[in-house]
Design an enzyme around this catalytic site. Structure first.
Site, PDB file in Angstrom:
ATOM      1  N   ASP A 120       0.932  -1.065   0.130  1.00  0.00           N
ATOM      2  CA  ASP A 120      -0.015   0.030  -0.012  1.00  0.00           C
ATOM      3  C   ASP A 120       0.956   1.054  -0.072  1.00  0.00           C
ATOM      4  O   ASP A 120       1.760   1.309   0.676  1.00  0.00           O
ATOM      5  CB  ASP A 120      -0.782   0.191   1.176  1.00  0.00           C
ATOM      6  CG  ASP A 120      -1.961   0.940   1.153  1.00  0.00           C
ATOM      7  OD1 ASP A 120      -1.947   2.079   0.922  1.00  0.00           O
ATOM      8  OD2 ASP A 120      -3.350   0.492   1.206  1.00  0.00           O
ATOM      9  N   LEU A 127      -7.016  -5.331  -3.418  1.00  0.00           N
ATOM     10  CA  LEU A 127      -7.886  -4.559  -3.018  1.00  0.00           C
ATOM     11  C   LEU A 127      -7.499  -2.986  -3.396  1.00  0.00           C
ATOM     12  O   LEU A 127      -8.379  -2.017  -3.184  1.00  0.00           O
ATOM     13  CB  LEU A 127      -8.077  -4.646  -1.284  1.00  0.00           C
ATOM     14  CG  LEU A 127      -9.145  -5.674  -1.043  1.00  0.00           C
ATOM     15  CD1 LEU A 127      -8.447  -7.097  -1.155  1.00  0.00           C
ATOM     16  CD2 LEU A 127      -9.646  -5.395   0.322  1.00  0.00           C
ATOM     17  N   THR A 152      -4.725   3.791 -11.400  1.00  0.00           N
ATOM     18  CA  THR A 152      -4.587   2.753 -10.299  1.00  0.00           C
ATOM     19  C   THR A 152      -5.774   1.714 -10.316  1.00  0.00           C
ATOM     20  O   THR A 152      -4.998   0.445 -10.641  1.00  0.00           O
ATOM     21  CB  THR A 152      -4.980   3.442  -8.887  1.00  0.00           C
ATOM     22  OG1 THR A 152      -3.772   4.188  -8.504  1.00  0.00           O
ATOM     23  CG2 THR A 152      -5.291   2.375  -7.809  1.00  0.00           C
ATOM     24  N   THR A 196     -17.240  -4.393  -6.488  1.00  0.00           N
ATOM     25  CA  THR A 196     -18.131  -3.853  -6.176  1.00  0.00           C
ATOM     26  C   THR A 196     -19.404  -3.957  -6.898  1.00  0.00           C
ATOM     27  O   THR A 196     -19.426  -4.195  -7.954  1.00  0.00           O
ATOM     28  CB  THR A 196     -17.586  -2.267  -6.041  1.00  0.00           C
ATOM     29  OG1 THR A 196     -19.199  -1.444  -5.932  1.00  0.00           O
ATOM     30  CG2 THR A 196     -17.322  -1.714  -7.530  1.00  0.00           C
ATOM     31  N   ASP A 197     -20.526  -3.719  -6.016  1.00  0.00           N
ATOM     32  CA  ASP A 197     -21.995  -3.872  -6.615  1.00  0.00           C
ATOM     33  C   ASP A 197     -22.406  -2.866  -7.640  1.00  0.00           C
ATOM     34  O   ASP A 197     -23.089  -2.775  -8.664  1.00  0.00           O
ATOM     35  CB  ASP A 197     -22.964  -3.979  -5.608  1.00  0.00           C
ATOM     36  CG  ASP A 197     -23.088  -2.806  -4.630  1.00  0.00           C
ATOM     37  OD1 ASP A 197     -22.123  -1.766  -4.774  1.00  0.00           O
ATOM     38  OD2 ASP A 197     -23.988  -2.536  -3.774  1.00  0.00           O
ATOM     39  N   GLU A 198     -21.210  -1.740  -7.358  1.00  0.00           N
ATOM     40  CA  GLU A 198     -21.716  -0.517  -8.611  1.00  0.00           C
ATOM     41  C   GLU A 198     -21.273  -0.857  -9.877  1.00  0.00           C
ATOM     42  O   GLU A 198     -21.678  -0.064 -10.675  1.00  0.00           O
ATOM     43  CB  GLU A 198     -20.803   0.410  -8.022  1.00  0.00           C
ATOM     44  CG  GLU A 198     -21.086   1.093  -6.716  1.00  0.00           C
ATOM     45  CD  GLU A 198     -20.523   2.562  -6.447  1.00  0.00           C
ATOM     46  OE1 GLU A 198     -20.367   3.429  -7.612  1.00  0.00           O
ATOM     47  OE2 GLU A 198     -20.265   2.901  -5.159  1.00  0.00           O
ATOM     48  N   TYR A 248     -15.759   5.796 -11.450  1.00  0.00           N
ATOM     49  CA  TYR A 248     -15.102   4.776 -10.484  1.00  0.00           C
ATOM     50  C   TYR A 248     -15.894   3.374 -10.633  1.00  0.00           C
ATOM     51  O   TYR A 248     -14.895   2.546 -10.865  1.00  0.00           O
ATOM     52  CB  TYR A 248     -15.795   5.151  -8.864  1.00  0.00           C
ATOM     53  CG  TYR A 248     -15.474   3.947  -7.855  1.00  0.00           C
ATOM     54  CD1 TYR A 248     -14.302   3.448  -7.677  1.00  0.00           C
ATOM     55  CD2 TYR A 248     -16.604   3.313  -7.313  1.00  0.00           C
ATOM     56  CE1 TYR A 248     -14.528   2.162  -6.712  1.00  0.00           C
ATOM     57  CE2 TYR A 248     -16.574   2.259  -6.568  1.00  0.00           C
ATOM     58  CZ  TYR A 248     -15.468   1.705  -6.199  1.00  0.00           C
ATOM     59  OH  TYR A 248     -15.516   0.726  -5.311  1.00  0.00           O
ATOM     60  N   SER A 249     -17.062   3.169 -10.891  1.00  0.00           N
ATOM     61  CA  SER A 249     -17.521   1.855 -11.018  1.00  0.00           C
ATOM     62  C   SER A 249     -16.963   1.408 -12.503  1.00  0.00           C
ATOM     63  O   SER A 249     -16.745   0.400 -12.767  1.00  0.00           O
ATOM     64  CB  SER A 249     -19.033   1.787 -10.919  1.00  0.00           C
ATOM     65  OG  SER A 249     -19.501   2.911 -11.858  1.00  0.00           O
ATOM     66  N   SER A 266     -14.096   2.035 -13.695  1.00  0.00           N
ATOM     67  CA  SER A 266     -12.693   1.634 -13.868  1.00  0.00           C
ATOM     68  C   SER A 266     -12.687   0.357 -12.946  1.00  0.00           C
ATOM     69  O   SER A 266     -11.870  -0.293 -13.353  1.00  0.00           O
ATOM     70  CB  SER A 266     -11.885   2.690 -12.903  1.00  0.00           C
ATOM     71  OG  SER A 266     -12.331   2.831 -11.624  1.00  0.00           O
ATOM     72  N   LYS A 267     -13.712   0.116 -12.076  1.00  0.00           N
ATOM     73  CA  LYS A 267     -13.670  -1.254 -11.216  1.00  0.00           C
ATOM     74  C   LYS A 267     -14.229  -2.216 -12.348  1.00  0.00           C
ATOM     75  O   LYS A 267     -13.455  -3.568 -12.294  1.00  0.00           O
ATOM     76  CB  LYS A 267     -14.405  -1.131  -9.924  1.00  0.00           C
ATOM     77  CG  LYS A 267     -13.947  -0.430  -9.004  1.00  0.00           C
ATOM     78  CD  LYS A 267     -12.559  -0.895  -8.269  1.00  0.00           C
ATOM     79  CE  LYS A 267     -12.767  -2.169  -7.759  1.00  0.00           C
ATOM     80  NZ  LYS A 267     -11.719  -2.576  -7.001  1.00  0.00           N
ATOM     81  N   GLY A 303     -24.798  11.085 -11.978  1.00  0.00           N
ATOM     82  CA  GLY A 303     -24.703   9.610 -12.400  1.00  0.00           C
ATOM     83  C   GLY A 303     -24.874   9.020 -10.886  1.00  0.00           C
ATOM     84  O   GLY A 303     -24.155   7.663 -10.590  1.00  0.00           O
TER      85      GLY A 303
HETATM   86  P1  NAD Z   1      -9.670   2.468   0.684  1.00  0.00           P
HETATM   87  O1  NAD Z   1      -9.698   3.667  -0.452  1.00  0.00           O
HETATM   88  O2  NAD Z   1     -10.011   2.570   2.066  1.00  0.00           O
HETATM   89  O3  NAD Z   1      -8.668   1.749   0.385  1.00  0.00           O
HETATM   90  C1  NAD Z   1      -7.671   1.552  -0.660  1.00  0.00           C
HETATM   91  C2  NAD Z   1      -6.294   1.391  -0.323  1.00  0.00           C
HETATM   92  O4  NAD Z   1      -5.652   1.220  -1.693  1.00  0.00           O
HETATM   93  C3  NAD Z   1      -5.595   2.621   0.145  1.00  0.00           C
HETATM   94  O5  NAD Z   1      -5.277   2.447   1.449  1.00  0.00           O
HETATM   95  C4  NAD Z   1      -4.738   3.238  -0.803  1.00  0.00           C
HETATM   96  O6  NAD Z   1      -3.703   3.762  -0.098  1.00  0.00           O
HETATM   97  C5  NAD Z   1      -4.585   1.920  -1.383  1.00  0.00           C
HETATM   98  N1  NAD Z   1      -4.021   2.410  -2.832  1.00  0.00           N
HETATM   99  C6  NAD Z   1      -4.661   3.234  -3.847  1.00  0.00           C
HETATM  100  N2  NAD Z   1      -4.004   3.401  -4.953  1.00  0.00           N
HETATM  101  C7  NAD Z   1      -2.701   2.727  -4.799  1.00  0.00           C
HETATM  102  C8  NAD Z   1      -1.427   2.764  -5.559  1.00  0.00           C
HETATM  103  N3  NAD Z   1      -1.392   3.320  -6.876  1.00  0.00           N
HETATM  104  N4  NAD Z   1      -0.465   1.728  -4.976  1.00  0.00           N
HETATM  105  C9  NAD Z   1      -0.597   1.332  -3.714  1.00  0.00           C
HETATM  106  N5  NAD Z   1      -1.806   1.439  -3.132  1.00  0.00           N
HETATM  107  C10 NAD Z   1      -2.799   2.037  -3.395  1.00  0.00           C
HETATM  108  O7  NAD Z   1     -11.068   1.742  -0.007  1.00  0.00           O
HETATM  109  P2  NAD Z   1     -11.837   0.468   0.360  1.00  0.00           P
HETATM  110  O8  NAD Z   1     -13.072   1.137   0.968  1.00  0.00           O
HETATM  111  O9  NAD Z   1     -11.029  -0.225   1.747  1.00  0.00           O
HETATM  112  O10 NAD Z   1     -11.981  -0.491  -0.774  1.00  0.00           O
HETATM  113  C11 NAD Z   1     -11.165  -1.580  -0.865  1.00  0.00           C
HETATM  114  C12 NAD Z   1     -11.689  -2.318  -2.341  1.00  0.00           C
HETATM  115  O11 NAD Z   1     -12.560  -2.756  -2.080  1.00  0.00           O
HETATM  116  C13 NAD Z   1     -11.551  -1.526  -3.302  1.00  0.00           C
HETATM  117  O12 NAD Z   1     -11.011  -2.207  -4.679  1.00  0.00           O
HETATM  118  C14 NAD Z   1     -13.014  -1.069  -3.592  1.00  0.00           C
HETATM  119  O13 NAD Z   1     -13.112  -0.815  -5.060  1.00  0.00           O
HETATM  120  C15 NAD Z   1     -13.693  -2.281  -3.012  1.00  0.00           C
HETATM  121  N6  NAD Z   1     -14.995  -2.051  -2.717  1.00  0.00           N
HETATM  122  C16 NAD Z   1     -15.188  -1.250  -1.549  1.00  0.00           C
HETATM  123  C17 NAD Z   1     -16.608  -1.136  -1.078  1.00  0.00           C
HETATM  124  C18 NAD Z   1     -16.929  -0.001   0.114  1.00  0.00           C
HETATM  125  O14 NAD Z   1     -17.841   0.035   0.332  1.00  0.00           O
HETATM  126  N7  NAD Z   1     -15.910   0.653   0.532  1.00  0.00           N
HETATM  127  C19 NAD Z   1     -17.509  -2.009  -1.591  1.00  0.00           C
HETATM  128  C20 NAD Z   1     -17.131  -2.863  -2.499  1.00  0.00           C
HETATM  129  C21 NAD Z   1     -15.717  -2.855  -3.053  1.00  0.00           C
END
Ligand code: NAD
Length: 342
Positions: A38, A86, A105, A137-139, A161-162, A164-165, A296
């Site tokens: 990270d 993640l 990213t 993600t569900d998005e 965001y969605s 890119s995911k 959106g």
């Molecule tokens: P978050 O933003 O809290 O955590 C993401 C982490 O990725 C951060 O610590 C950030 O420093 C790190 N990161 C980002 N770009 C980086 C890079 N280039 N190099 C190294 N580290 C990098 O997000 P989250 O809410 O913990 O989500 C985690 C994952 O779960 C994501 O992939 C997100 O799409 C997915 N997700 C999140 C949710 C939600 O409700 N939060 C729901 C479904 C899926």
């Protein structure tokens, strides 16, 4: 019968983030050696990292996931049996303001880690149990008025965001189809819990309530999300990785009883704050203001999670009201988390 998990090394990208930090903790608690990647740029992410570094079995590497050479080095040396990917840019509003960061990213970064995983796995064919796990993600489904999203629906992302995911997911499938990489994809609904970035909906609302600032609701406040506690999500990720079928996609969510409008969420948070501060019920609700909706903004998400239940037996364990109260208490007790990081 459940598999016994031997002690092994696993790698988690994004482990200083909200969900990643809980996943890392869960994996370390069951005895895995967890290697975390990270770049932890924000102060709350550094705080999460500090909190995890005190624990056993966790090793952090502060690194950009696009740094292929360093990543490959770490993977070859540590020989993980699983990679949980993640790391992502995850704030929808920011994706509308600055989509480029998200493409870098969430798409390019994902392609780099896929290359690294494939190279490592191809050189270690004896590691039959290796899996690359993509946390989606569900998005990616877009919005649904009635019924729930099923895994084989077409993807229809509506914001950068969605999108890119979803692109990341397509890359994962493409690497699996063309290079044989063993993969699992999970798509989760909205998470809540401790250690989330203070600029996200629930921590932001708690922070504003704490500081007695206006609490903002976008549009009519009637957008519906399915809310799952982060620890139920991380248990689902682990269940899918251990017992899910290779190449499959699994929905993760807390079910129809946990679908709430944004207005309900904000009001519940206000009531939790009043209860903890022993203020008359309704005090914090006076802070609520409606503001213009963001572009959106999907109207409703709803997840059908039957496939994950069937294949792994996973169930949620944390009732929403209990999880939310625990979350609000944590932010009130750790008010520097919101204060210093806003
Ligand atoms: P978050 O933003 O809290 O955590 C993401 C982490 O990725 C951060 O610590 C950030 O420093 C790190 N990161 C980002 N770009 C980086 C890079 N280039 N190099 C190294 N580290 C990098 O997000 P989250 O809410 O913990 O989500 C985690 C994952 O779960 C994501 O992939 C997100 O799409 C997915 N997700 C999140 C949710 C939600 O409700 N939060 C729901 C479904 C899926």
């Amino acid at each position: 019968m459940k598999k016994t998990i031997p002690t092994q090394t696993v790698l988690v990208t994004g482990g200083a983030g909200f969900i990643g930090s809980h996943l890392v903790e869960d994996l370390a608690e069951r005895g895995e050696h967890v290697v975390v990647i990270d770049w932890a740029k924000e102060s709350w992410q550094k705080q999460n990292r500090k909190c995890l570094e005190r624990k056993k079995n966790i090793r952090f590497h502060t690194l950009d996931i696009r740094d292929k050479k360093s990543l490959l080095n770490i993977v070859v040396i540590t020989k993980p049996s699983r990679i949980f990917h993640l790391a992502a840019e995850s704030h929808v509003d920011k994706s509308i303001a600055n989509p480029g960061l998200f493409l870098e990213t969430n798409i390019r970064g994902t392609s780099v880690i896929l290359d690294v995983a494939t190279k490592y796995w191809q050189g270690n064919q004896r590691n039959n149990d290796f899996r690359f796990h993509y946390c989606s993600t569900d998005e990616v489904y877009g919005s649904i008025e009635q019924g729930s999203f099923h895994e084989n629906l077409p993807l229809h992302p509506n914001n950068p965001y969605s999108a890119s995911k979803a692109a990341g997911e397509h890359l994962v499938t493409a690497w699996s189809n063309t290079r044989g990489l063993p993969i699992i994809v999970t798509r989760s609904s909205n998470n809540y819990g401790t250690r989330q970035g203070p600029d996200k909906f629930i921590p932001l609302t708690i922070g504003r309530c704490m500081r007695r600032e206006r609490v903002l609701l976008h549009g009519s406040g009637q957008n519906i999300r399915d809310w799952i506690h982060v620890r139920d999500h991380t248990k689902a990720i682990i269940a899918a990785a251990d017992e899910g079928r290779l190449g499959e996609v699994y929905n993760i969510g807390a079910g129809p009883e946990n679908e709430k409008t944004n207005q309900e969420i904000v009001e519940l948070i206000c009531d939790c704050v009043d209860e903890i501060r022993e203020e008359p019920v309704g005090t914090s609700r006076n802070l609520i203001r409606f503001v213009q909706d963001r572009p959106g903004n999907d109207r409703r998400y709803s997840m059908d999670t039957a496939k994950l239940h069937h294949d792994t037996g996973w169930q949620t364990t944390i009732p929403f009201e209990i999880g939310l109260m625990e979350t609000v208490k944590w932010y009130l007790e750790n008010n520097d988390y919101c204060e210093r990081n806003m």
